[in-house]
Motif scaffolding. Sequence first.
Motif, PDB file in Angstrom:
ATOM      1  N   ALA A   1       0.787  -1.170   0.051  1.00 56.48           N
ATOM      2  CA  ALA A   1       0.066  -0.195  -0.135  1.00 56.48           C
ATOM      3  C   ALA A   1       0.674   1.401   0.062  1.00 56.48           C
ATOM      4  N   SER A   2       0.477   2.405  -0.743  1.00 55.41           N
ATOM      5  CA  SER A   2       1.177   3.443  -0.893  1.00 55.41           C
ATOM      6  C   SER A   2       1.269   4.012   0.552  1.00 55.41           C
ATOM      7  N   ALA A   3       2.185   4.866   0.963  1.00 57.08           N
ATOM      8  CA  ALA A   3       2.410   5.437   2.153  1.00 57.08           C
ATOM      9  C   ALA A   3       3.611   6.479   2.096  1.00 57.08           C
ATOM     10  N   ALA A   4       3.760   7.255   3.020  1.00 59.26           N
ATOM     11  CA  ALA A   4       5.010   8.162   2.933  1.00 59.26           C
ATOM     12  C   ALA A   4       6.279   7.287   2.824  1.00 59.26           C
ATOM     13  N   THR A   5       6.524   6.142   3.479  1.00 57.81           N
ATOM     14  CA  THR A   5       7.597   5.417   3.178  1.00 57.81           C
ATOM     15  C   THR A   5       6.808   4.014   2.664  1.00 57.81           C
ATOM     16  N   VAL A   6       7.337   3.648   1.403  1.00 54.52           N
ATOM     17  CA  VAL A   6       6.937   2.282   0.689  1.00 54.52           C
ATOM     18  C   VAL A   6       8.324   1.571   0.758  1.00 54.52           C
ATOM     19  N   ASP A   7       8.573   0.856   1.662  1.00 52.15           N
ATOM     20  CA  ASP A   7       9.682  -0.009   1.935  1.00 52.15           C
ATOM     21  C   ASP A   7       9.683  -1.118   0.824  1.00 52.15           C
ATOM     22  N   LEU A   8      10.457  -1.013  -0.292  1.00 53.26           N
ATOM     23  CA  LEU A   8      10.555  -1.843  -1.259  1.00 53.26           C
ATOM     24  C   LEU A   8      11.434  -3.229  -0.687  1.00 53.26           C
ATOM     25  N   SER A   9      12.132  -3.169   0.028  1.00 50.94           N
ATOM     26  CA  SER A   9      12.775  -4.241   0.773  1.00 50.94           C
ATOM     27  C   SER A   9      12.227  -5.271   1.619  1.00 50.94           C
TER      28      SER A   9
ATOM     29  N   LEU B   1      19.264  -2.892  -4.830  1.00 51.62           N
ATOM     30  CA  LEU B   1      18.292  -3.557  -4.959  1.00 51.62           C
ATOM     31  C   LEU B   1      17.671  -3.069  -6.312  1.00 51.62           C
ATOM     32  N   THR B   2      16.812  -3.960  -7.343  1.00 53.34           N
ATOM     33  CA  THR B   2      16.251  -3.610  -8.454  1.00 53.34           C
ATOM     34  C   THR B   2      14.947  -3.834  -8.579  1.00 53.34           C
ATOM     35  N   ARG B   3      13.796  -3.098  -8.437  1.00 54.55           N
ATOM     36  CA  ARG B   3      12.482  -3.445  -8.507  1.00 54.55           C
ATOM     37  C   ARG B   3      11.646  -2.886  -9.639  1.00 54.55           C
ATOM     38  N   LEU B   4      10.669  -3.814 -10.249  1.00 52.42           N
ATOM     39  CA  LEU B   4       9.908  -3.193 -11.300  1.00 52.42           C
ATOM     40  C   LEU B   4       8.552  -2.872 -10.587  1.00 52.42           C
ATOM     41  N   LEU B   5       8.189  -1.708 -10.733  1.00 47.62           N
ATOM     42  CA  LEU B   5       6.937  -1.256 -10.064  1.00 47.62           C
ATOM     43  C   LEU B   5       5.718  -1.019 -11.005  1.00 47.62           C
ATOM     44  N   ARG B   6       4.437  -1.274 -10.333  1.00 46.22           N
ATOM     45  CA  ARG B   6       3.413  -1.000 -10.938  1.00 46.22           C
ATOM     46  C   ARG B   6       2.201  -0.393 -10.306  1.00 46.22           C
ATOM     47  N   PHE B   7       1.703   0.491 -10.547  1.00 48.10           N
ATOM     48  CA  PHE B   7       0.722   1.583  -9.805  1.00 48.10           C
ATOM     49  C   PHE B   7      -0.584   1.131 -10.138  1.00 48.10           C
ATOM     50  N   THR B   8      -1.454   1.212  -8.988  1.00 55.02           N
ATOM     51  CA  THR B   8      -2.876   1.114  -9.269  1.00 55.02           C
ATOM     52  C   THR B   8      -3.754   2.149  -8.876  1.00 55.02           C
ATOM     53  N   GLY B   9      -2.996   3.235  -8.331  1.00 55.87           N
ATOM     54  CA  GLY B   9      -3.666   4.443  -7.803  1.00 55.87           C
ATOM     55  C   GLY B   9      -2.852   5.586  -8.379  1.00 55.87           C
ATOM     56  N   ALA B  10      -3.671   7.064  -7.893  1.00 49.52           N
ATOM     57  CA  ALA B  10      -2.911   8.211  -8.363  1.00 49.52           C
ATOM     58  C   ALA B  10      -2.281   8.892  -7.017  1.00 49.52           C
ATOM     59  N   ALA B  11      -1.045   8.114  -6.832  1.00 47.45           N
ATOM     60  CA  ALA B  11      -0.004   8.521  -5.807  1.00 47.45           C
ATOM     61  C   ALA B  11       0.889   9.505  -6.460  1.00 47.45           C
ATOM     62  N   THR B  12       1.334  10.396  -5.415  1.00 47.84           N
ATOM     63  CA  THR B  12       2.414  11.360  -5.832  1.00 47.84           C
ATOM     64  C   THR B  12       3.786  10.927  -5.324  1.00 47.84           C
TER      65      THR B  12
ATOM     66  N   THR C   1       3.772   1.931 -14.917  1.00 51.21           N
ATOM     67  CA  THR C   1       5.146   1.152 -14.458  1.00 51.21           C
ATOM     68  C   THR C   1       6.410   1.858 -14.425  1.00 51.21           C
ATOM     69  N   ALA C   2       7.098   1.341 -13.517  1.00 49.03           N
ATOM     70  CA  ALA C   2       8.587   2.023 -13.155  1.00 49.03           C
ATOM     71  C   ALA C   2       9.806   1.341 -13.137  1.00 49.03           C
ATOM     72  N   LEU C   3      10.677   1.513 -13.341  1.00 51.51           N
ATOM     73  CA  LEU C   3      12.092   0.740 -12.827  1.00 51.51           C
ATOM     74  C   LEU C   3      12.736   1.441 -11.871  1.00 51.51           C
ATOM     75  N   ALA C   4      12.947   0.945 -10.658  1.00 49.12           N
ATOM     76  CA  ALA C   4      13.685   1.789  -9.629  1.00 49.12           C
ATOM     77  C   ALA C   4      15.091   0.872  -8.908  1.00 49.12           C
ATOM     78  N   THR C   5      15.944   1.373  -8.673  1.00 45.49           N
ATOM     79  CA  THR C   5      17.215   0.715  -8.220  1.00 45.49           C
ATOM     80  C   THR C   5      17.691   1.595  -7.008  1.00 45.49           C
ATOM     81  N   SER C   6      18.432   0.909  -6.155  1.00 49.08           N
ATOM     82  CA  SER C   6      18.939   1.574  -4.995  1.00 49.08           C
ATOM     83  C   SER C   6      20.460   1.410  -5.123  1.00 49.08           C
ATOM     84  N   ASP C   7      21.152   2.102  -4.401  1.00 44.05           N
ATOM     85  CA  ASP C   7      22.684   1.830  -4.271  1.00 44.05           C
ATOM     86  C   ASP C   7      23.195   1.318  -3.109  1.00 44.05           C
ATOM     87  N   ALA C   8      24.413   1.347  -2.787  1.00 46.78           N
ATOM     88  CA  ALA C   8      24.985   0.819  -1.562  1.00 46.78           C
ATOM     89  C   ALA C   8      24.671   1.563  -0.393  1.00 46.78           C
TER      90      ALA C   8
END
Length: 419
Positions: A201-209, A233-244, A267-274
């Motif tokens: 669920a969308s929130a101020a912090t969406v912990d993808l890990s 990490l590498t994550r492929l994201l898909r959104f179902t609502g209007a989040a900012t 959809t979006a592709l997101a990566t994190s660094d060390a």
Amino acid sequence: MALYGPSTATASVTANTNLVTIAGMDLTIITPGMTINFGARDRKTGDAWIIGAVTPNSTNGGTLTTAGSIPTGYANAPFVIDTTGYLGTDASYAAATSLSLLQTLATLFGPATNLYSGARQIVLDKLASTALGRIAFAIAGRNWGDLAHREYSYTPTGGSLTTTQTLALRAFPDGSTPIDALLVDLSSGTVDFRQNEITIASAATVDLSSAPAGRVTISGAAGILSFGAGKNLTRLLRFTGAATLTHNATSLVLLTAANIVTAPGDTALATSDAAGNWTVRDYQRANGRPLIAPTMISGNSGPTDLPAGTTRYFTHALVGFSQSQVYTPAGRRIRFSNLRVVGPQAPGSGQSWKFTLQKLFSDTALTCTISGTGSNQATDATNSVIFEPNDRWSLRADMSAGAASLSSVLFSMDVEVLS
């Protein structure tokens, strides 16, 4: 001693059951208390299972019932039956077998071991390319898996049959059928692996890990300030609502350096660094439109003269002595770039006309200068400036003291809507 069945004898058992079907072997001499090993004829492999009952079918097979449930399924597999009867309980036999295994591993991996100049190795040698070499991780009543080296055949759509050797990390969700979770092609050194999808669920912090999945569906419309502190990490994201998604130049870097309002199906592709900082590498709108659709505004300062040695401010067909006389509101969150200006002629030898985009009452980095006698136009294709909806803009013109008379200045700028 051990009894080796004929080379055609096979054993079959369904995972998590204890009924074993034997074909091609005389079971009349087998008695309860003996043990059976599955998977090979020339050696004992894995755990041995105590035979609790025997039902021969003439002299060419029959069924065995083991004292405990067998977690691994076998179909027409080779086997070894140890004719030495075991008089203990199923639990005590398992304990003895486990102790023997632990002693073997302790000898192999212990500090006193000196194999191959200090290397610790377990070699699962295969005599035939079609044989299966594997290490199974099984606990009765739970999902289990294995690491298997095996021959693998596949036919790509429109292609031809290909056979290769693979090393696979496999899961058995139904207890009997393996699924390749990670498949290494040993002929090319490449990897194919499966990615699960979970919903957060969308929130101020969406912990993808927070979940072990390479694909994440983000539901809801709550604003998102962070993707958590997960590292590398590498994550492929898909959104179902209007989040900012809120841009942060360090911890959540967005493609536009500006906030993004998601839409269902984006959809979006997101990566994190060390350090756990996230960057959105790609963003695709579900409707196929680009994330930012650039347009252009253009105008003409009009016939009002811009005298030499003065400073004037102008927008389309409007010239003033101060910014407040000509300011135009941005109206939306936008980015200006590619300022282009064209005068009626060149300003003259040693003279110049300088044009600068103003934001409220301050100069911005978007600026260009026409000078000398060689040209009557200039462009700033490097800088850009973001305006908020309530910001106002105008163009400032600075004419050198000996510049040619200037009027009807043509101008244009690219405009990207960010909200």
